[in-house]
Structures are given as structure tokens and as C-alpha cells.
Design an enzyme around this catalytic site. Structure first.
Site, short mmCIF file in Angstrom:
data_model
loop_
_atom_site.label_atom_id
_atom_site.label_comp_id
_atom_site.label_asym_id
_atom_site.label_seq_id
_atom_site.Cartn_x
_atom_site.Cartn_y
_atom_site.Cartn_z
N LYS A 58 0.71 -1.11 -0.07
CA LYS A 58 0.05 0.15 -0.03
C LYS A 58 0.57 0.96 0.15
CE LYS A 58 -3.87 -2.16 2.73
NZ LYS A 58 -4.45 -2.53 4.01
N TYR A 79 -12.35 -2.84 -3.67
CA TYR A 79 -12.62 -3.47 -2.16
C TYR A 79 -14.45 -3.30 -2.14
CZ TYR A 79 -8.75 -2.13 0.65
OH TYR A 79 -7.09 -2.17 0.99
N ASN A 119 -2.06 -0.41 7.18
CA ASN A 119 -1.70 -1.34 7.92
C ASN A 119 -0.51 -2.46 6.46
OD1 ASN A 119 -3.41 -2.03 6.20
ND2 ASN A 119 -4.77 -3.26 6.88
N HIS A 148 -2.17 -5.81 1.54
CA HIS A 148 -3.08 -6.07 0.95
C HIS A 148 -2.44 -7.53 0.60
CE1 HIS A 148 -6.72 -7.15 -0.31
NE2 HIS A 148 -6.16 -7.74 -1.40
N GLU A 161 -9.00 -11.45 -7.50
CA GLU A 161 -8.80 -10.27 -7.64
C GLU A 161 -7.42 -10.25 -8.47
OE1 GLU A 161 -9.33 -8.90 -2.83
OE2 GLU A 161 -7.26 -9.49 -2.97
O1 CDP Z 1 -6.45 -6.28 4.63
P1 CDP Z 1 -7.25 -7.63 5.93
O2 CDP Z 1 -8.44 -8.22 4.88
O3 CDP Z 1 -6.90 -7.42 6.66
O4 CDP Z 1 -8.82 -6.86 6.28
P2 CDP Z 1 -10.75 -6.26 5.95
O5 CDP Z 1 -11.00 -6.48 6.59
O6 CDP Z 1 -10.27 -6.30 4.24
O7 CDP Z 1 -9.99 -4.80 5.11
C1 CDP Z 1 -8.99 -3.87 3.99
C2 CDP Z 1 -8.42 -3.15 4.79
O8 CDP Z 1 -9.66 -1.68 5.16
C3 CDP Z 1 -7.71 -3.08 5.88
O9 CDP Z 1 -6.53 -3.67 5.31
C4 CDP Z 1 -7.64 -1.93 6.09
O10 CDP Z 1 -6.24 -1.09 5.49
C5 CDP Z 1 -8.85 -0.91 6.22
N1 CDP Z 1 -10.12 -1.40 7.03
C6 CDP Z 1 -10.05 0.03 8.02
O11 CDP Z 1 -9.22 1.20 7.63
N2 CDP Z 1 -10.92 0.46 8.93
C7 CDP Z 1 -11.57 -0.87 9.35
N3 CDP Z 1 -12.14 -0.36 11.08
C8 CDP Z 1 -11.52 -1.97 8.79
C9 CDP Z 1 -10.80 -2.01 7.64
MG MG Z 2 -9.54 -8.23 2.76
#
Ligand code: CDP
Ligand code: MG
Length: 163
Positions: free
Chosen positions: A14, A54, A127, A130, A141
Site C-alpha cells: 500500500k 474493495y 497496515n 493487502h 483480484e
Molecule cells: O486487509 P484485510 O483483509 O486484513 O482486512 P479487511 O477487513 O479486508 O479490510 C480491508 C482494509 O480496510 C484493511 O486492510 C484496512 O486498511 C482497512 N480497514 C480500516 O481502515 N478500518 C477498519 N475498521 C477495517 C478495515
Molecule cells: Mg480483506
């Protein structure tokens, strides 16, 4: 070789990873595990593309912050291949919230953002990375990010030891 266990998964470094200058050590984690990078490019995505990538999150409260974040600079997108690589990569990446992610994972070692902080500030959780969440997501994806001709077939010198 049980070919059906060889999978491909999508990894994005990212904008925070690129702007912090830590793409080298992050990519090394995958190389060290013997995973193979079969596609890689730098892309600066727009809001429309973010909504496609997303699509599962567009209606969530955190989406506007996430869209701001992912479109704030270029990302590196990669296709990573290996034995059950979808799960293997998620394990190396660690939990979504860096505050909770275990030491030894990319998110645990290179970041420390917490939901408590980012939710109060109204920004996305930074974080670094992805990774596709499951095999179905990975397929969808990879098709979104890569043309078939951008994914390469080659042999690594140490493939004998991994496969
Ligand atoms: O990336 P990952 O699959 O671990 O998490 P996700 O639940 O698919 O969420 C996608 C991305 O959204 C996360 O990696 C975060 O960057 C963001 N996110 C956020 O900013 N705040 C949250 N409460 C949940 C997700
Ligand atoms: Mg995810």
C-alpha cells in the site's frame, strides 16, 4: 507435484509501505519463505478502481478513509505463487490491525496503528499491505489487477527444495 495445491494470490504494497521506503524488507519476507513472485507492477489507482478492488467494503463506515488511503500514492501489486500460498501469505502478513498483529508478521513488525486511534481520527488503518483473503477472492483480484500476459511462468533456482 500435487499441482492443485499450488496457488496464486494477490499482494498489494500500500502507499504507506512505498512512502516509508520499506518495500525491500517486505518483499524479502515472501522470498525468504520460498514463495515465487510471478507478476509485479507499480500502479496509482483511482477512486473507481478502489471501489472495484474493495467492492465488499464500499458500504462500510471505514470505506471513505480506506479509499483516501489507497488512492493517496502508487501501490506495488504482485502475484505470489506457492504451496497453498493464499493462507501462507496471510500468515506472513498478520492480522488486519497492526496493534494486534503478532511480532514476526509484516504488520506486527513494521506498523503499530490501532482501530481505537484510526476510528477516532476518521482515517484508514495503515497496515502496509493487502493480501487476498481466500482462494475465490484471490482469483477475482488477480483478474482485476493483471492481464494474463503479465503473469509469468519461470523456474526459481531453489524450486527443487520447495516443491
Ligand atoms: O486487509 P484485510 O483483509 O486484513 O482486512 P479487511 O477487513 O479486508 O479490510 C480491508 C482494509 O480496510 C484493511 O486492510 C484496512 O486498511 C482497512 N480497514 C480500516 O481502515 N478500518 C477498519 N475498521 C477495517 C478495515
Ligand atoms: Mg480483506
Amino acid at each position: 507435484m500435487p499441482k492443485n495445491l499450488i496457488q496464486q494470490t494477490l499482494v498489494l504494497l500500500k502507499p504507506d509501505a512505498i512512502q516509508r521506503g520499506i518495500i525491500g524488507p517486505i518483499i524479502s519476507r515472501f522470498e525468504q519463505a520460498g514463495l515465487k513472485i510471478v507478476g509485479m507492477k507499480m500502479v496509482w489507482v483511482d477512486k473507481a478502481f478502489s471501489k472495484k478492488h474493495y467492492s465488499a467494503h464500499v458500504d462500510k463506515k471505514f470505506y471513505p478513509g480506506l479509499e483516501n488511503f489507497i488512492t493517496s500514492g502508487p501501490v506495488i501489486s504482485m502475484v505470489v505463487e506457492g504451496i497453498q500460498s493464499v493462507k501462507a501469505v496471510r500468515k506472513i502478513v498478520g492480522s488486519t490491525e497492526p496493534h494486534q498483529a503478532s511480532p514476526g508478521t509484516i504488520r506486527g513488525d513494521f506498523a503499530h496503528h490501532s482501530y481505537e486511534y484510526t476510528d477516532k481520527k476518521g482515517i484508514a488503518i495503515k497496515n502496509l499491505i493487502h493480501a487476498s483473503g481466500n482462494i475465490k477472492e484471490a482469483k477475482k483480484e488477480i483478474e482485476l489487477w493483471f492481464k494474463a500476459k503479465e503473469i509469468h511462468t519461470y523456474k526459481t533456482v531453489h524450486e527443487t527444495h520447495v516443491y
